[in-house]
Design a protein around this motif. Sequence first.
Motif, PDB file in Angstrom:
ATOM      1  N   PRO A 154      -5.424   4.864   2.365  1.00  0.00           N
ATOM      2  CA  PRO A 154      -4.963   5.930   1.465  1.00  0.00           C
ATOM      3  C   PRO A 154      -4.721   7.260   2.183  1.00  0.00           C
ATOM      4  CG  PRO A 154      -6.743   4.725   0.435  1.00  0.00           C
ATOM      5  CD  PRO A 154      -6.656   4.239   1.868  1.00  0.00           C
ATOM      6  N   VAL A 155      -5.579   7.593   3.144  1.00  0.00           N
ATOM      7  CA  VAL A 155      -5.379   8.825   3.908  1.00  0.00           C
ATOM      8  C   VAL A 155      -4.148   8.685   4.795  1.00  0.00           C
ATOM      9  CG1 VAL A 155      -6.370  10.363   5.655  1.00  0.00           C
ATOM     10  CG2 VAL A 155      -7.813   9.489   3.819  1.00  0.00           C
ATOM     11  N   ILE A 156      -3.965   7.511   5.392  1.00  0.00           N
ATOM     12  CA  ILE A 156      -2.776   7.278   6.212  1.00  0.00           C
ATOM     13  C   ILE A 156      -1.522   7.443   5.373  1.00  0.00           C
ATOM     14  CG2 ILE A 156      -1.473   5.532   7.497  1.00  0.00           C
ATOM     15  CD1 ILE A 156      -4.212   4.480   8.500  1.00  0.00           C
ATOM     16  N   ALA A 157      -1.531   6.930   4.154  1.00  0.00           N
ATOM     17  CA  ALA A 157      -0.368   7.083   3.268  1.00  0.00           C
ATOM     18  C   ALA A 157      -0.085   8.558   3.021  1.00  0.00           C
ATOM     19  CB  ALA A 157      -0.613   6.349   1.953  1.00  0.00           C
ATOM     20  N   SER A 158      -1.129   9.337   2.803  1.00  0.00           N
ATOM     21  CA  SER A 158      -0.952  10.777   2.586  1.00  0.00           C
ATOM     22  C   SER A 158      -0.395  11.453   3.830  1.00  0.00           C
ATOM     23  CB  SER A 158      -2.284  11.428   2.206  1.00  0.00           C
ATOM     24  OG  SER A 158      -2.744  10.919   0.990  1.00  0.00           O
ATOM     25  N   VAL A 159      -0.916  11.075   4.991  1.00  0.00           N
ATOM     26  CA  VAL A 159      -0.431  11.660   6.245  1.00  0.00           C
ATOM     27  C   VAL A 159       1.035  11.322   6.437  1.00  0.00           C
ATOM     28  CG1 VAL A 159      -0.619  11.556   8.757  1.00  0.00           C
ATOM     29  CG2 VAL A 159      -2.690  11.710   7.365  1.00  0.00           C
ATOM     30  N   LEU A 160       1.388  10.056   6.236  1.00  0.00           N
ATOM     31  CA  LEU A 160       2.783   9.649   6.430  1.00  0.00           C
ATOM     32  C   LEU A 160       3.719  10.369   5.467  1.00  0.00           C
ATOM     33  CD1 LEU A 160       2.412   5.818   7.068  1.00  0.00           C
ATOM     34  CD2 LEU A 160       2.819   7.618   8.746  1.00  0.00           C
ATOM     35  N   ASN A 161       3.272  10.558   4.251  1.00  0.00           N
ATOM     36  CA  ASN A 161       4.106  11.270   3.277  1.00  0.00           C
ATOM     37  C   ASN A 161       4.307  12.730   3.678  1.00  0.00           C
ATOM     38  OD1 ASN A 161       4.537   9.062   1.620  1.00  0.00           O
ATOM     39  ND2 ASN A 161       2.717   9.470   0.397  1.00  0.00           N
ATOM     40  N   CYS A 162       3.302  13.312   4.281  1.00  0.00           N
ATOM     41  CA  CYS A 162       3.389  14.718   4.671  1.00  0.00           C
ATOM     42  C   CYS A 162       4.115  14.923   5.996  1.00  0.00           C
ATOM     43  CB  CYS A 162       1.985  15.321   4.780  1.00  0.00           C
ATOM     44  SG  CYS A 162       1.193  15.552   3.198  1.00  0.00           S
ATOM     45  N   ALA A 195       0.821  -1.217   0.000  1.00  0.00           N
ATOM     46  CA  ALA A 195       0.000   0.000   0.000  1.00  0.00           C
ATOM     47  C   ALA A 195       0.855   1.268   0.000  1.00  0.00           C
ATOM     48  CB  ALA A 195      -0.932  -0.002   1.207  1.00  0.00           C
ATOM     49  N   GLY A 196       2.173   1.108   0.058  1.00  0.00           N
ATOM     50  CA  GLY A 196       3.067   2.264   0.025  1.00  0.00           C
ATOM     51  C   GLY A 196       3.293   2.914   1.377  1.00  0.00           C
ATOM     52  N   LEU A 197       2.956   2.213   2.446  1.00  0.00           N
ATOM     53  CA  LEU A 197       3.117   2.771   3.790  1.00  0.00           C
ATOM     54  C   LEU A 197       4.502   2.482   4.368  1.00  0.00           C
ATOM     55  CD1 LEU A 197      -0.358   1.742   5.214  1.00  0.00           C
ATOM     56  CD2 LEU A 197       0.302   3.942   4.273  1.00  0.00           C
ATOM     57  N   LEU A 198       5.097   1.388   3.951  1.00  0.00           N
ATOM     58  CA  LEU A 198       6.437   1.007   4.401  1.00  0.00           C
ATOM     59  C   LEU A 198       7.340   0.870   3.185  1.00  0.00           C
ATOM     60  CD1 LEU A 198       5.511  -1.740   7.032  1.00  0.00           C
ATOM     61  CD2 LEU A 198       6.399   0.554   7.511  1.00  0.00           C
ATOM     62  N   HIS A 199       8.602   1.207   3.374  1.00  0.00           N
ATOM     63  CA  HIS A 199       9.551   1.196   2.249  1.00  0.00           C
ATOM     64  C   HIS A 199      10.864   0.520   2.651  1.00  0.00           C
ATOM     65  CE1 HIS A 199       6.812   3.992   0.305  1.00  0.00           C
ATOM     66  NE2 HIS A 199       6.792   4.673   1.442  1.00  0.00           N
ATOM     67  N   PRO A 200      10.825  -0.811   2.857  1.00  0.00           N
ATOM     68  CA  PRO A 200      12.064  -1.485   3.235  1.00  0.00           C
ATOM     69  C   PRO A 200      13.026  -1.564   2.053  1.00  0.00           C
ATOM     70  CG  PRO A 200      10.372  -3.108   2.802  1.00  0.00           C
ATOM     71  CD  PRO A 200       9.709  -1.744   2.720  1.00  0.00           C
ATOM     72  N   THR A 201      14.309  -1.648   2.380  1.00  0.00           N
ATOM     73  CA  THR A 201      15.283  -1.930   1.330  1.00  0.00           C
ATOM     74  C   THR A 201      15.326  -3.445   1.165  1.00  0.00           C
ATOM     75  OG1 THR A 201      17.063  -1.983   2.949  1.00  0.00           O
ATOM     76  CG2 THR A 201      16.645   0.132   1.853  1.00  0.00           C
ATOM     77  N   ARG A 202      16.081  -3.906   0.207  1.00  0.00           N
ATOM     78  CA  ARG A 202      16.229  -5.345  -0.015  1.00  0.00           C
ATOM     79  C   ARG A 202      17.697  -5.736   0.141  1.00  0.00           C
ATOM     80  NH1 ARG A 202      11.556  -8.628  -0.902  1.00  0.00           N
ATOM     81  NH2 ARG A 202       9.907  -7.168  -1.420  1.00  0.00           N
ATOM     82  N   ARG A 220       4.862  19.191  10.011  1.00  0.00           N
ATOM     83  CA  ARG A 220       3.417  19.309  10.248  1.00  0.00           C
ATOM     84  C   ARG A 220       2.666  18.737   9.043  1.00  0.00           C
ATOM     85  NH1 ARG A 220       2.430  20.651  15.202  1.00  0.00           N
ATOM     86  NH2 ARG A 220       3.542  22.409  16.054  1.00  0.00           N
ATOM     87  N   PRO A 221       1.407  18.325   9.258  1.00  0.00           N
ATOM     88  CA  PRO A 221       0.622  17.804   8.133  1.00  0.00           C
ATOM     89  C   PRO A 221       0.465  18.835   7.015  1.00  0.00           C
ATOM     90  CG  PRO A 221      -0.462  17.355  10.207  1.00  0.00           C
ATOM     91  CD  PRO A 221       0.690  18.266  10.507  1.00  0.00           C
ATOM     92  N   CYS A 222       0.390  18.342   5.802  1.00  0.00           N
ATOM     93  CA  CYS A 222       0.181  19.198   4.640  1.00  0.00           C
ATOM     94  C   CYS A 222      -1.172  19.893   4.755  1.00  0.00           C
ATOM     95  CB  CYS A 222       0.195  18.374   3.360  1.00  0.00           C
ATOM     96  SG  CYS A 222       1.729  17.488   3.091  1.00  0.00           S
TER      97      CYS A 222
END
Length: 113
Positions: free
Chosen positions: A60-68, A23-30, A74-76
């Motif tokens: 989807p909202v959580i992903a936006s919050v995490l990105n911001c 879902a794009g919430l976590l971004h582990p390396t390999r 502060r939140p976007c």
Amino acid sequence: MQIGKLAELTGVSIRMLRYYENAGLLHPTRTETGYRDFAVHDADVVRRILMLKRAGFTLPVIASVLNCVRAGARPCDALKMKIREQLALIDRQVDALGQSRELLKGLLAVPHQ
């Protein structure tokens, strides 16, 4: 850290952690062998995801919050309205629970007939 360790630290299943990654919430390396390699701060990210889910936000909202909110920002502005709406909903739920609590307390106080 490997996904099993992250699951152990956060209490979230490996399957759900993979879902969060998709879902794009976590971004582990390999690693060279293809294993996911999570950073120590990913445990905090997972805890934040859980907290936001409990607050009623969709993924989807959580992903936006995490990105911001990366690096303590502060939140976007675009998300502030969503956050205000969710806070208002939580306030209404707290009020409703308070009323339910008082009703139940009142029922306990009524003598049996």
